[in-house]
Design a protein around this motif. Structure first.
Motif, short mmCIF file in Angstrom:
data_model
loop_
_atom_site.label_atom_id
_atom_site.label_comp_id
_atom_site.label_asym_id
_atom_site.label_seq_id
_atom_site.Cartn_x
_atom_site.Cartn_y
_atom_site.Cartn_z
N UNK A 46 0.84 -1.18 0.00
CA UNK A 46 0.00 0.00 0.00
C UNK A 46 0.89 1.24 0.00
N UNK A 47 2.13 1.06 0.50
CA UNK A 47 3.05 2.20 0.53
C UNK A 47 3.72 2.30 -0.84
N UNK A 48 2.97 2.92 -1.74
CA UNK A 48 3.39 2.85 -3.14
C UNK A 48 4.38 3.97 -3.49
N UNK A 49 5.53 3.94 -2.86
CA UNK A 49 6.51 4.98 -3.16
C UNK A 49 7.71 4.37 -3.88
N UNK A 50 8.43 5.23 -4.55
CA UNK A 50 9.60 4.78 -5.30
C UNK A 50 10.63 4.12 -4.36
N UNK A 51 10.76 4.69 -3.16
CA UNK A 51 11.74 4.18 -2.21
C UNK A 51 11.40 2.75 -1.80
N UNK A 52 10.11 2.50 -1.49
CA UNK A 52 9.70 1.15 -1.11
C UNK A 52 9.99 0.16 -2.22
N UNK A 53 9.75 0.64 -3.43
CA UNK A 53 9.97 -0.23 -4.58
C UNK A 53 11.44 -0.63 -4.68
N UNK A 54 12.30 0.37 -4.54
CA UNK A 54 13.74 0.12 -4.63
C UNK A 54 14.19 -0.82 -3.51
N UNK A 55 13.71 -0.55 -2.29
CA UNK A 55 14.11 -1.40 -1.16
C UNK A 55 13.62 -2.83 -1.37
N UNK A 56 12.37 -2.97 -1.81
CA UNK A 56 11.81 -4.29 -2.06
C UNK A 56 12.64 -5.07 -3.06
N UNK A 57 13.02 -4.42 -4.13
CA UNK A 57 13.80 -5.11 -5.15
C UNK A 57 15.20 -5.44 -4.64
N UNK A 58 15.74 -4.53 -3.80
CA UNK A 58 17.06 -4.80 -3.22
C UNK A 58 17.03 -5.98 -2.26
N UNK A 59 15.90 -6.16 -1.60
CA UNK A 59 15.77 -7.27 -0.64
C UNK A 59 15.52 -8.59 -1.36
N UNK A 60 15.38 -8.54 -2.68
CA UNK A 60 15.26 -9.79 -3.41
C UNK A 60 13.91 -10.06 -4.04
N UNK A 61 12.99 -9.06 -3.98
CA UNK A 61 11.72 -9.25 -4.70
C UNK A 61 11.99 -9.13 -6.20
N UNK A 62 11.18 -9.80 -7.01
CA UNK A 62 11.41 -9.80 -8.45
C UNK A 62 10.49 -8.83 -9.18
N UNK A 63 9.34 -8.56 -8.58
CA UNK A 63 8.41 -7.61 -9.18
C UNK A 63 7.58 -6.99 -8.07
N UNK A 64 6.78 -6.02 -8.42
CA UNK A 64 6.21 -5.14 -7.42
C UNK A 64 4.85 -4.67 -7.92
N UNK A 65 3.84 -4.73 -7.05
CA UNK A 65 2.51 -4.28 -7.43
C UNK A 65 1.96 -3.40 -6.32
N UNK A 66 1.58 -2.15 -6.66
CA UNK A 66 1.08 -1.22 -5.64
C UNK A 66 -0.42 -1.39 -5.44
N UNK A 67 -0.85 -1.34 -4.17
CA UNK A 67 -2.29 -1.41 -3.87
C UNK A 67 -2.89 -0.02 -4.03
N UNK A 68 -4.10 0.14 -4.50
CA UNK A 68 -4.94 -0.96 -4.99
C UNK A 68 -4.56 -1.35 -6.41
N UNK A 69 -4.72 -2.63 -6.71
CA UNK A 69 -4.44 -3.09 -8.07
C UNK A 69 -5.65 -3.85 -8.58
N UNK A 70 -5.74 -4.01 -9.87
CA UNK A 70 -6.85 -4.79 -10.41
C UNK A 70 -6.44 -6.26 -10.43
N UNK A 71 -7.43 -7.13 -10.26
CA UNK A 71 -7.15 -8.57 -10.28
C UNK A 71 -6.56 -8.98 -11.63
#
Ligand code: CA
Length: 233
Positions: A81-106
């Motif tokens: 839900x914290x759809x910021x650029x920083x969260x995205x970068x940290x997530x990918x650095x921690x080893x996530x492969x892709x990223x989807x910000x809430x709310x998203x469509x099914x």
């Protein structure tokens, strides 16, 4: 059939995701807690993990970091839900492969899942034992591929899915020498040398679980300058 773990504490959202992915013929497990989910992710060979960033007990970033530290390479789609650029970068650095910000469509989620699974299956092939016959070594070590159980000196040993696959593969080919890249390719389906440390740490963990003296292994032997081989009598 691909199996997916959904780690999301919002039960409405997790059942919505589960319903739609099950409808796409995937097998879906849901877990609402970070720490429990991490254990579940390590213990089972999932094809994809959908991981919410905000989880109770242990947050998604921590789960991601620890999961990767245990050398699991299953792709992770992070939800936040914290759809910021920083969260995205940290997530990918921690080893996530892709990223989807809430709310998203099914539909968006379904498309991402499909693409990630396709990409991953192109890169990797899962290890499947060629035979379901038990392997018994020196009466002391017994591997049962049907139950995925290992008994060592009459004690049941707790192994992760990858540890079991690695041990079973080596024990199925006693005396044969494999380098790290070959093992990575066989068990993880990656032949990228970037991940070779994954083999070292899995071998070390296996030795600490099955060897009487891990410093002087009897089952999983090091072949200097090449790789590893299994005891062949
Ligand atoms: Ca949440």
């Amino acid at each position: 059939m691909a199996t997916i773990l959904v780690l999301e504490d919002d039960s409405d959202l997790s059942s919505l995701i589960s319903t739609h992915l099950t409808g796409m013929q995937y097998r879906v497990d849901v877990c609402h807690h970070g720490a429990k989910g991490l254990q579940q992710a390590i213990a089972n060979p999932y094809d994809l993990i959908i991981l919410d960033l905000g989880l109770p007990e242990m947050d998604g970033l921590d789960v991601c970091k620890r999961y990767r530290a245990s050398n699991e390479l299953t792709p992770i789609l992070m939800l936040t839900a914290r759809n910021t650029e920083l969260d995205k970068v940290i997530g990918l650095e921690m080893g996530a492969d892709d990223y989807l910000g809430k709310p998203f469509s099914i539909r968006e989620l379904q498309a991402r899942v499909k693409a990630m699974l396709r990409r991953h299956s192109l890169l990797s092939k899962k290890f499947e034992p060629e035979s379901n016959a038990e392997i018994v070594v020196n009466q002391d070590l017994c591997l049962d591929p049907a139950k995925r159980q290992v008994k060592c000196r009459s004690t049941l040993i707790d192994l992760t899915a990858r540890e079991f696959d690695l041990l079973f593969f080596l024990a199925s080919n006693p005396g044969r020498v494999y380098n790290r890249e070959q093992l990575l390719d066989k068990i993880w389906g990656y032949s990228n040398s970037y991940y070779e440390h994954t083999i070292n740490s899995n071998i070390n963990r296996l030795r600490s679980k099955i060897e009487l003296d891990p410093a002087r292994p009897e089952y999983i032997l090091t072949v200097r300058g090449v790789g590893y081989k299994f005891f062949d009598g």
